[in-house]
Design a protein around this motif. Structure first.
Motif, short mmCIF file in Angstrom:
data_model
loop_
_atom_site.label_atom_id
_atom_site.label_comp_id
_atom_site.label_asym_id
_atom_site.label_seq_id
_atom_site.Cartn_x
_atom_site.Cartn_y
_atom_site.Cartn_z
N ARG A 1 -6.79 7.97 2.32
CA ARG A 1 -8.26 7.89 2.32
C ARG A 1 -8.77 6.61 1.68
NH1 ARG A 1 -9.19 9.50 -2.98
NH2 ARG A 1 -7.75 11.08 -3.78
N ALA A 2 -7.92 5.91 0.93
CA ALA A 2 -8.34 4.67 0.27
C ALA A 2 -8.10 3.44 1.14
CB ALA A 2 -7.60 4.50 -1.05
N SER B 1 -0.63 3.97 -2.06
CA SER B 1 -2.07 4.19 -1.87
C SER B 1 -2.33 5.46 -1.06
CB SER B 1 -2.70 3.00 -1.15
OG SER B 1 -2.59 1.83 -1.91
N LYS B 2 -3.37 6.19 -1.44
CA LYS B 2 -3.79 7.34 -0.66
C LYS B 2 -4.33 6.86 0.69
CE LYS B 2 -3.41 10.55 -4.00
NZ LYS B 2 -2.55 11.74 -3.92
N LYS C 1 0.83 -1.22 0.00
CA LYS C 1 0.00 0.00 0.00
C LYS C 1 0.86 1.26 0.00
CE LYS C 1 -3.95 -2.17 0.24
NZ LYS C 1 -4.95 -2.07 -0.85
#
Length: 278
Positions: free
Chosen positions: A128-129, A125-126, A122
């Motif tokens: 928020r995601a 990955s943002k 991850k």
């Protein structure tokens, strides 16, 4: 010198006493679990140790420093994983960890920390995601990236699935093996039993018991319950010496189908301790 030393800690909110004269001593390198029901005073105690809340009275030392006046150099030596944290949702996992790492004088490598908490896939990955459990892992990463001497873990595995919890336990053991002192609060008694060298139970602002998971509240000396199926059906007997009882029963030539020997679990002991205070 102990990592945490507390004597006569008191804190009130108006007319309500949240912490009523707690004494604690945690040696360097120990994993210490603080247990208690909601509203017992755990969070207040931990926030005072972290320097986030002022006490009314008592003497407190964390890494030899009064947390109430701990400066930037002292704060760089502690790591904190809060129950919940706000975050920069539009940053990636790597950006978030890198930003926090830049605030410390000798941080761990960003990639190392991300792998340690199980977010290696991850990195880009943002925030928020991320799922709730993944955000919790990120919270842990931010708490340990500064290579702290002591880590405060407040309900760290909330939202983790069973596999993620076991991975996190491995991380705690690895930190402890490096000599990191860990103060853990948790509602998961299996977690406390698996990780803690010692633990304490707080109820209504009072420390009601302290010891190892095996000895807390007299657990080691508690009697066993021997159960079996006899001619009249289910039978059981409490005894301090289950081996002698079983030998006596078998000497009579009786079969003992369904024979079990049980002792109070940590959960049984914990519920008895907090029940006496409520």
């Amino acid at each position: 010198m102990t990592a945490i030393e507390v004597r006569g800690l008191r804190k009130t909110y108006g007319s309500r006493s949240a912490v009523s004269g707690i004494d604690l001593s945690v040696p360097h390198g120990e994993v210490f679990a603080l247990l208690g029901p909601n509203g017992a005073g755990k969070t207040t105690t931990v926030e005072i140790l972290e320097g986030h809340r002022r006490r009314d009275s008592g003497d407190v030392r964390v890494l030899g420093q009064d947390p109430a006046v701990g400066g930037r150099a002292w704060r760089a030596r502690i790591g904190i994983v809060l129950q919940s944290a706000t975050d920069a949702a539009d940053l990636t996992v790597a950006e978030t960890v890198r930003h926090i790492a830049s605030l410390y004088p000798r941080p761990r490598a960003v990639a190392e920390v991300i792998e340690l908490v199980g977010l290696g896939d991850k990195v880009k990955s943002k925030v928020r995601a991320l799922s709730g459990g993944q955000r919790r892992r990120l919270d842990v990463a931010l708490g340990i990236v500064g290579r702290p001497e002591i880590v405060f873990l407040d309900e760290p595995t909330t939202g983790f699935d069973p596999h993620a919890r076991r991975q996190f336990w491995q991380l705690v053991r690895a930190l402890a093996a490096e000599g990191t002192t860990i103060l853990l609060t948790t509602h998961y008694l299996d977690e406390a039993e698996a990780l803690a060298d010692r633990l304490a139970v707080i109820a209504d602002g009072v420390l009601v018991a302290e010891g190892t998971p095996a000895t807390l509240g007299g657990r080691a000396g508690a009697g066993a319950t021997v159960s079996w199926t006899g001619p009249a059906g289910h039978e059981s007997e409490q005894t301090a010496d289950p081996v002698a009882l079983i030998a006596k029963l078998t000497a009579a030539g009786d079969d003992l189908p369904g024979l079990t020997v049980t002792r109070p679990s940590l959960e049984d002991t914990y519920l008895a301790l907090i029940g006496e205070q409520r």
